[in-house]
Design an enzyme around this catalytic site. Structure first.
Site, short mmCIF file in Angstrom:
data_model
loop_
_atom_site.label_atom_id
_atom_site.label_comp_id
_atom_site.label_asym_id
_atom_site.label_seq_id
_atom_site.Cartn_x
_atom_site.Cartn_y
_atom_site.Cartn_z
CG ASP A 153 -12.51 7.29 -3.72
OD1 ASP A 153 -13.07 6.25 -4.08
OD2 ASP A 153 -11.61 7.31 -2.87
CG ASP A 160 -1.65 9.00 3.03
OD1 ASP A 160 -2.75 8.41 3.19
OD2 ASP A 160 -1.42 9.72 2.05
CG HIS A 215 -5.81 8.32 1.70
ND1 HIS A 215 -4.59 7.86 1.26
CD2 HIS A 215 -6.72 7.51 1.11
CE1 HIS A 215 -4.76 6.83 0.46
NE2 HIS A 215 -6.03 6.59 0.35
CD GLU A 229 -3.75 11.33 -0.78
OE1 GLU A 229 -3.58 10.86 0.36
OE2 GLU A 229 -3.47 10.70 -1.81
C1 GLP Z 1 -7.68 3.98 -2.02
C2 GLP Z 1 -9.14 4.34 -1.85
C3 GLP Z 1 -9.53 4.38 -0.39
C4 GLP Z 1 -9.05 3.13 0.30
C5 GLP Z 1 -7.55 3.03 0.22
C6 GLP Z 1 -6.97 1.82 0.92
O1 GLP Z 1 -6.85 5.06 -1.87
N1 GLP Z 1 -9.47 5.58 -2.44
O2 GLP Z 1 -10.95 4.50 -0.28
O3 GLP Z 1 -9.45 3.15 1.65
O4 GLP Z 1 -7.21 2.96 -1.17
O5 GLP Z 1 -6.95 0.71 0.07
P1 GLP Z 1 -6.84 -0.78 0.56
O6 GLP Z 1 -8.15 -1.09 1.19
O7 GLP Z 1 -6.63 -1.59 -0.67
O8 GLP Z 1 -5.72 -0.83 1.51
#
Ligand code: GLP
Length: 257
Positions: free
Chosen positions: A64, A133, A135, A140
């Site tokens: 993304d 959440d 995702h 989302e």
């Molecule tokens: C963002 C990214 C996701 C990732 C999420 C969790 O939203 N787009 O790909 O999995 O954060 O982040 P973290 O690994 O820092 O908890």
């Protein structure tokens, strides 16, 4: 069922995930790697960097990108991946694809990205984190389970979770371009990682709850080849944790990833 591997900490998970990624990439006819941003995959990237493999032939696809950050913005996922992945692991920048989050041509950004993935022969192994959440990528809750790469609106929860990377919470973009759940599902193997208490509810819902668009991470239940690496805290709400431990301890030798 996904293989659930409960380990002591992120470092242990990173070591195992690194083995799995390198094994998959080395066996693939065209080594294509789906990479994720966020703090979760960092121990895997560190473990891979420490192994000193030549990854210059690997083609990588980000999950993304934010919409509208100026080129070179340090928190754009292109810049984050350059810093945390491309340089430390010796990937070839020209072979690292990130969805185009610039305002110009946004309507076609998803379709163009889908074509890039298809032209590369699809993704061999995809790394995933999970949001609090549920995702994955930036899909989302409510995202279609069949969705393709497209523009999405971030929830306020995700914007708050990611505000720590920006000078002010207001600076977090409201939109993103993300691989869809259908796109992610077409990768040939998925590796989902999660660490810490804050991810326990999302992991329990994704692994053991119903398959539902309300928990995008639950798509792993429909995929034939998935490994989930979690630490004890992220595993703490799994009803069948004892069984997962038992299955892993008794894993047949032939059953490698
Ligand atoms: C963002 C990214 C996701 C990732 C999420 C969790 O939203 N787009 O790909 O999995 O954060 O982040 P973290 O690994 O820092 O908890």
């Amino acid at each position: 069922m996904a293989e659930i591997v409960i380990v002591a900490d992120a470092e242990a998970a990173g070591d195992l995930a690194a083995d799995a990624v390198l094994r998959r990439l080395s066996r693939a006819t065209t080594p294509t790697w789906g990479v994720a941003t966020g703090s979760t995959p960092l121990s895997t990237y560190r473990a891979i960097a420490a192994r000193d493999h030549d990854l210059s032939g690997v083609r990588a696809f980000a999950l993304d990108e934010y919409v509208g950050l100026p080129a070179g913005h340090p928190e754009s996922y292109r810049a984050v991946l350059d810093r945390e992945l491309v340089h430390p692991l010796g990937l070839n920048t020209e072979k690292v694809h990130v969805p185009d989050g610039s305002h110009e041509g946004l309507e076609s950004a998803g379709e163009r990205y889908e074509r890039e993935i298809a032209d590369a022969g699809g993704i061999e192994v995809q790394i995933l984190g999970i949001g609090t959440d549920g995702h994955v990528g930036f899909n989302e809750p409510g995202s279609s389970l069949a969705s393709r790469t497209r523009v999405k609106t971030l929830t306020e929860q995700t914007r708050q979770d990611n505000a720590r990377f920006f000078d002010s919470p207001d600076d977090v973009p409201r939109h993103c371009v993300t691989q869809g759940l259908g796109t992610i599902s077409r990768a040939r193997h998925l590796i989902l990682l999660a660490f810490g208490e804050g991810k326990a509810a999302a992991i329990a819902a994704a692994v053991e709850g119903p398959v539902t668009a309300a928990v995008p991470g639950s798509i792993i239940q429909l995929h034939p080849s998935v490994t989930v690496f979690v630490d004890e805290a992220a595993a703490s709400r799994l009803a069948h944790a004892d069984y997962y431990r038992h299955a892993y301890e008794n894993k047949p030798r032939w059953q490698v990833l």
